[in-house]
Scaffold this active site. Structure first.
Site, PDB file in Angstrom:
ATOM      1  N   HIS A  29      50.749  53.386  34.904  1.00  0.00           N
ATOM      2  CA  HIS A  29      51.610  52.920  35.982  1.00  0.00           C
ATOM      3  C   HIS A  29      51.639  51.392  36.060  1.00  0.00           C
ATOM      4  O   HIS A  29      51.758  50.814  37.141  1.00  0.00           O
ATOM      5  CB  HIS A  29      51.146  53.507  37.318  1.00  0.00           C
ATOM      6  N   TRP A  57      26.923  24.323  48.519  1.00  0.00           N
ATOM      7  CA  TRP A  57      28.061  25.035  47.938  1.00  0.00           C
ATOM      8  C   TRP A  57      29.279  24.624  48.745  1.00  0.00           C
ATOM      9  O   TRP A  57      29.376  24.933  49.932  1.00  0.00           O
ATOM     10  CB  TRP A  57      27.823  26.548  48.008  1.00  0.00           C
ATOM     11  N   LYS A  93      24.833  33.629  45.337  1.00  0.00           N
ATOM     12  CA  LYS A  93      24.153  34.908  45.413  1.00  0.00           C
ATOM     13  C   LYS A  93      24.341  35.568  46.772  1.00  0.00           C
ATOM     14  O   LYS A  93      24.623  36.749  46.867  1.00  0.00           O
ATOM     15  CB  LYS A  93      22.658  34.709  45.132  1.00  0.00           C
ATOM     16  N   GLU A 144      32.951  47.824  38.263  1.00  0.00           N
ATOM     17  CA  GLU A 144      31.737  47.012  38.190  1.00  0.00           C
ATOM     18  C   GLU A 144      31.592  46.361  36.818  1.00  0.00           C
ATOM     19  O   GLU A 144      31.199  45.196  36.718  1.00  0.00           O
ATOM     20  CB  GLU A 144      30.522  47.881  38.520  1.00  0.00           C
ATOM     21  N   CYS A 182      24.181  27.944  49.291  1.00  0.00           N
ATOM     22  CA  CYS A 182      23.470  26.785  49.843  1.00  0.00           C
ATOM     23  C   CYS A 182      21.981  27.113  49.997  1.00  0.00           C
ATOM     24  O   CYS A 182      21.585  28.264  50.121  1.00  0.00           O
ATOM     25  CB  CYS A 182      24.026  26.341  51.174  1.00  0.00           C
ATOM     26  N   ARG A 219      21.065  30.840  44.106  1.00  0.00           N
ATOM     27  CA  ARG A 219      21.999  31.119  45.191  1.00  0.00           C
ATOM     28  C   ARG A 219      23.383  30.524  44.931  1.00  0.00           C
ATOM     29  O   ARG A 219      24.358  30.915  45.554  1.00  0.00           O
ATOM     30  CB  ARG A 219      21.450  30.581  46.517  1.00  0.00           C
ATOM     31  N   ASN A 263      23.700  24.812  56.542  1.00  0.00           N
ATOM     32  CA  ASN A 263      24.414  25.898  55.881  1.00  0.00           C
ATOM     33  C   ASN A 263      25.361  26.514  56.902  1.00  0.00           C
ATOM     34  O   ASN A 263      24.994  26.703  58.063  1.00  0.00           O
ATOM     35  CB  ASN A 263      23.456  26.984  55.390  1.00  0.00           C
ATOM     36  N   GLY A 264      26.561  26.876  56.461  1.00  0.00           N
ATOM     37  CA  GLY A 264      27.526  27.488  57.371  1.00  0.00           C
ATOM     38  C   GLY A 264      28.784  26.662  57.484  1.00  0.00           C
ATOM     39  O   GLY A 264      29.046  25.758  56.677  1.00  0.00           O
ATOM     40  N   LYS A 302      31.431  42.308  36.198  1.00  0.00           N
ATOM     41  CA  LYS A 302      30.338  41.625  35.514  1.00  0.00           C
ATOM     42  C   LYS A 302      30.872  40.696  34.426  1.00  0.00           C
ATOM     43  O   LYS A 302      30.399  39.575  34.257  1.00  0.00           O
ATOM     44  CB  LYS A 302      29.363  42.640  34.901  1.00  0.00           C
ATOM     45  N   GLU A 333      32.506  37.663  36.085  1.00  0.00           N
ATOM     46  CA  GLU A 333      31.575  36.791  36.785  1.00  0.00           C
ATOM     47  C   GLU A 333      30.840  35.844  35.853  1.00  0.00           C
ATOM     48  O   GLU A 333      30.681  34.663  36.168  1.00  0.00           O
ATOM     49  CB  GLU A 333      30.528  37.636  37.531  1.00  0.00           C
TER      50      GLU A 333
END
Length: 608
Positions: free
Chosen positions: A504, A74, A603, A481, A2, A27, A100-101, A485, A488
């Protein structure tokens, strides 16, 4: 997550609001809107989708006025549509709010207000707050906001505009960041420095539980119970050019290519070559606590959690201190055991990640000493920890973190070196590490020159539905990581595992259509990784290996090889992750994905 922008001054507000919202697009958001006050009316415009759509909807006929609010949403409560987009107004249309929140007790408040006759138009929790302010309003908007905020539970960063009091804006925060930008005859409210740096470098950071009355010529800061707060005016350390693309097609590619500089900046002035040591100015007052530390708990989410895992290997190897790495989102909901001598390290690029912030507060409450590793100066985690270290990576606009990750790993390396030298790490070994650290920026530049080779791999694998990333030891977190990536930004399903764990369970997935990425650079587990490569090869998996330059052994077992320069094995993650960042980037671009603003992601994650 947001974006909030507010303006009151002597210029037309609409252009400033739209520009501020564009600066915060990174963001993550799903809808956008503005409200502008002029000549006795409030003009609200909002759309589902991108800011470009909002601009287009105005058809160049910008609302006239020098006071206004803007927001990118968002979605948490209610679908991401035009109706649920912010700003929200009350029943009369005379009070407007952006938020926001999350208001956790919104349903109880909504039920009570509906019984009084309030009419709700949206599915959001945020709309409840503007109606609650309306319910308390008796000609003093500041008082109404204060009273309303005493009734809500949850988190908020809000800005409020009132038709009947056109010469002020109200801002308040609890758990969701807000900054005030100070100009001459104009002032700003924003959730992100990027939104105001074009207009002013003078800012005030609001703390939790604070409220600000913002006029054209003055900002007054108080607590909710009206206690005056004397706030320090701080200077923004970066300029507009640092949040522009600088000729690159995407912020993510720009930030990948900035890593030689960001790696250098993370250690600038912090290495003592003669002593084989590091100095971290933010931790100078904690020398005795660091020397007596019995255990570290590293807290983080996503990419920061992966950096923390590398930090675990580094601290245990160089300093011999036990380390646990915890998902911050889970830590506070357990009953964590915090013994005397426990130090927590909270890692967050933004310094506002709500899960990490709450976990850090829980650890402090239980007696732990709190250290922060952040990239954003003045962020909440930076202010609330006992001490900390900044990454100095510079603004990171791409949602998928790249340069912040390698800067976090560098900062953890410097800390591990410092702890190691306190606990018997030899001078010779310390000097060796320092020399290798100083060589990393140039070696990172050499990796980046392989981008065209990696593009060829991206062309080959852009349509793969799945991928595995495998490694061992300190590069196992790099496998995690790399997989993150790819997920995402390209939306290809990818998983990272310790290479030995493949047999396994995940080995069942391997066939001739499964690309398997191995991080197989030189190190203590090198021979074991070769064995794991053989296991994949026997099942016809397609092997892509990241190897040390000149390695001809693994080349014989692999279908494709990406070379990185040789370095100390415990520093290798900083180099081995760069090809994986480039691979994800190129695949995402070839698939037509929005690499800077991946779907559903934000973000700075400021809600639980």
């Amino acid at each position: 997550m947001c974006g909030i922008i507010g303006y009151i001054g002597h210029r037309q507000a609409t252009g400033i609001l739209l520009n501020g919202l564009r600066r915060m697009e990174y963001r993550g958001y799903d809808s956008a809107g503005i409200a502008v006050l002029n000549n006795g009316s409030i003009n609200i415009s909002k759309v589902a989708g991108k800011i470009a759509g909002l601009t287009e909807s105005l058809e160049g006929k910008y609302p006239i006025g020098d006071v206004g609010l803007g927001h990118t949403r968002w979605a948490t409560h209610g679908e991401p549509n035009q109706l649920n987009a912010h700003p929200h107004n009350d029943c009369t249309g005379r009070i407007v709010l952006i938020h926001n929140g999350i208001i956790e007790n919104y349903y109880t408040i909504k039920t009570a207000l509906a019984a009084k006759g309030h009419v709700f138009r949206t599915q959001t929790d945020s709309e409840v707050l503007v109606h609650l302010i309306e319910d308390f309003y008796e000609g003093d908007i500041e008082r109404a906001v204060r009273l309303a905020l005493t009734q809500v539970q949850g988190t908020y960063g809000i800005a409020v505009l009132c038709h009947d009091e056109p010469d002020k804006l109200i801002a308040a925060r609890l758990g969701s960041p807000l900054v005030l930008g100070l100009g001459t005859g104009e002032n700003f409210i924003a959730s992100d420095l990027a939104a105001v740096v074009e207009y002013t470098r003078d800012v005030i950071f609001l703390d939790d539980g604070e409220l600000a009355v913002v006029t054209r010529n003055r900002v007054t800061n108080t607590t909710l119970d009206r206690t005056i707060v004397d706030k320090k005016v701080e200077q923004v350390s970066f300029g507009l050019e640092e949040i522009e693309k600088g000729g690159y097609p995407h912020f993510m590619l720009k930030e990948i290519n900035e890593q030689p500089n960001s790696i250098r900046d993370a250690m600038r002035g912090r290495l003592i070559e003669e002593e084989g040591n590091s100095k971290l100015g933010g931790l100078l007052n904690l020398e005795s606590q660091l020397e007596s530390a019995r255990r570290f708990i590293i807290l983080g989410c996503g990419t920061s959690w992966h950096a923390g895992l590398i930090g675990e290997y580094l601290i245990e190897e160089l300093a011999g201190i036990p380390v646990e790495v915890e998902y911050a989102s889970e830590f506070r909901y357990r009953n964590p055991v915090i013994e005397p001598g426990t130090i927590t390290i909270s890692i967050s690029q933004s310094g506002e990640t709500i899960d990490t912030l709450h976990a850090m507060r829980e650890a402090k409450k239980r007696g732990a000493l709190a250290i922060g590793i952040c990239n954003v100066v003045g962020s909440t985690i930076a202010r609330e920890t006992n001490a900390g270290v900044y990454n100095h990576a510079g603004p990171e606009i791409g949602v998928a973190s790249t340069k912040a990750f390698t800067s976090q790993v560098m900062t953890l390396t410097l800390l591990a070196l410092k702890l190691g030298r306190q606990r018997g790490l030899s001078l010779e070994r310390g000097r060796e590490i320092v020399r290798e650290l100083m060589a990393l920026p140039e070696k990172a530049e050499r990796v980046l020159k392989r981008s065209s080779e990696i593009m060829e791999l991206a062309i080959r694998f852009k349509d793969a539905p799945n991928a595995l990333y495998l490694s061992r030891g300190i590069n196992y977190p790099v496998a995690l990581e790399g997989a993150l990536k790819l997920k995402e930004i390209s939306y290809i399903h990818a998983e990272g595992y310790p290479a030995a764990e493949m047999k396994h369970g995940p080995i069942a997935l391997i066939d001739e259509n499964m690309p398997v990425v191995f991080i197989a650079v030189n190190g203590a587990t090198y021979d074991k990784v070769i064995s794991n490569i053989e296991e994949v090869r026997a099942r016809k998996g397609v092997i892509i290996a990241v190897v040390t330059e000149g390695d001809d052994i693994i080349r014989r077992y692999s279908d494709y090889v990406i070379e990185v320069p040789a370095t100390d094995p415990y520093l290798s993650p900083i180099l081995s992750v760069i090809p994986l960042q480039l691979l994800a980037y190129h695949i995402a671009v070839l698939r037509g994905c929005n690499v800077d603003q991946p779907r559903n992601l934000a973000k700075s994650v400021t809600v639980e």
